[in-house]
Design an enzyme around this catalytic site. Structure first.
Site, short mmCIF file in Angstrom:
data_model
loop_
_atom_site.label_atom_id
_atom_site.label_comp_id
_atom_site.label_asym_id
_atom_site.label_seq_id
_atom_site.Cartn_x
_atom_site.Cartn_y
_atom_site.Cartn_z
N CYS A 122 11.57 22.90 49.49
CA CYS A 122 12.16 24.23 49.28
C CYS A 122 12.25 25.05 50.57
O CYS A 122 13.07 25.96 50.67
CB CYS A 122 11.36 25.00 48.24
SG CYS A 122 11.32 24.20 46.61
N HIS A 142 13.59 32.46 48.80
CA HIS A 142 13.74 31.25 48.02
C HIS A 142 13.60 31.61 46.55
O HIS A 142 12.67 32.32 46.16
CB HIS A 142 12.68 30.24 48.43
CG HIS A 142 12.49 29.10 47.49
ND1 HIS A 142 13.56 28.35 47.04
CD2 HIS A 142 11.39 28.59 46.91
CE1 HIS A 142 13.10 27.42 46.22
NE2 HIS A 142 11.79 27.55 46.13
N ASN A 184 15.60 27.27 40.30
CA ASN A 184 15.13 26.89 41.62
C ASN A 184 15.95 25.71 42.11
O ASN A 184 15.82 24.60 41.62
CB ASN A 184 13.64 26.52 41.52
CG ASN A 184 13.04 26.15 42.86
OD1 ASN A 184 13.74 25.95 43.85
ND2 ASN A 184 11.71 26.06 42.90
#
Length: 322
Positions: free
Chosen positions: A112, A249, A279
């Protein structure tokens, strides 16, 4: 010399997967997911749609926004943990599909945090004069790593891609310069068991599934990301509260809010796409940036703060003046 963002692009697969859709295959509900994560829906790539296709679609939009063509591209850095093949690098596949000339092309794998890491790596090419037009892409097909019996993880992730074009620009060394102004990158391999995939080429020869200790990740995320944000702001020579937009993020709405509160950023400055995108790992920051640019909130000259945390654990932050 600064690395200046001259174009931004994003792409989401057509298929929408709602929380109600997931409730049909795993023990969960729309209310349970929204309450804990803020996610309403996510996108899922088609079975015949590799992650390079998502990356190419986002890259084309970014190049058009920059007034460039694939013929101008001399460097491609793709941040992904779900590449098309074990090798070659997905970046080389993107290079071929776009029709770019021979140049530099490679992947960055920091899960990520990948896009923030990739920006830092690309800055080393552009700001040092080794690249005149660099594509930095975050692209993921995270749904292909899901254990669809694990409601704690399968509801969290989606697929997509975002891209930026980086080009060299003259600066004065001041915070008023356009471009990448400051970074803070971190990793702690002792926390691997908090977020990982239980498969790999040299361990069991399998793709594996994503495994996560959600509560522990949440705790580390808020504390560690906050430290990196302050470090990146110090590297850029700006106070955190002076940023125009905070583009984090998109892991979980509660993490977004927790980090913003801890570092003193007004919630009105936070760009959140987690409700619709879920996500998307390395793709989440450039996708959120693209949304902000597309809807007119993010404008040239704005001061942006990016941050991410992913498996490894890796984390980091970046300050950009658009």
């Amino acid at each position: 010399m600064r690395s200046v963002v001259t174009g931004v692009g994003g792409y989401l697969p057509e298929r929408v997967v709602t929380n109600d859709d997931l409730a049909k295959i795993v023990e969960t509900s729309d209310e349970w997911i929204r309450e804990r994560t803020g996610i309403h829906e996510r996108r899922k790539a088609a079975d015949d749609q590799p992650v390079s296709d998502l990356a190419v679609a986002a890259a084309r939009i970014a190049l058009e926004a920059a007034g460039r063509t694939p013929a101008d591209v001399d460097c491609i850095v793709v941040a992904t943990t779900t590449g098309d093949l074990t090798f070659p690098a997905t970046a080389t596949i993107v290079q071929r599909k776009l029709g770019c000339p021979v140049g530099v092309a490679f992947d960055v794998q920091a899960v990520c945090s990948g896009f923030v890491y990739a920006l830092s790596v690309a800055d080393g090419f552009v700001a040092r004069g080794r690249s005149k037009c660099c594509l930095v892409i975050g692209a993921e097909a995270m749904t292909r790593l899901m254990d669809w019996t694990d409601r704690g993880t399968c509801v969290l992730f989606g697929d997509g891609a975002g891209a930026v074009v980086l080009e060299p620009g003259e600066g004065t060394g001041a915070t008023a310069d356009r471009g990448l102004l400051g970074f803070a990158l971190r990793a702690d391999g002792t926390k691997q068991d908090l977020l990982f995939v239980d498969g790999g080429v040299s361990t069991n020869g399998q793709v594996g599934h994503l495994r996560m200790q959600g509560n522990q990740v949440f705790r580390h995320a808020v504390v560690n990301i906050s430290e990196a944000i302050h470090a990146a702001a110090a590297d850029a020579g700006i106070p955190v509260e002076s940023v125009d937009w905070f583009i984090p993020h998109q892991a979980n709405q509660r993490i977004l809010e927790g980090v913003a509160k801890r570092v003193g950023i007004d919630e009105r400055k936070v760009i959140s796409t987690v409700a619709r995108h879920a996500n998307t790992s390395a793709a989440s920051i450039p996708l959120a940036l693209y949304e902000g640019v597309k809807d007119g909130r993010v404008k040239p000259g704005d001061l942006l703060l990016l941050e991410a945390m992913g498996g490894g654990l890796t984390w980091g932050a970046c300050v950009i003046r658009l």
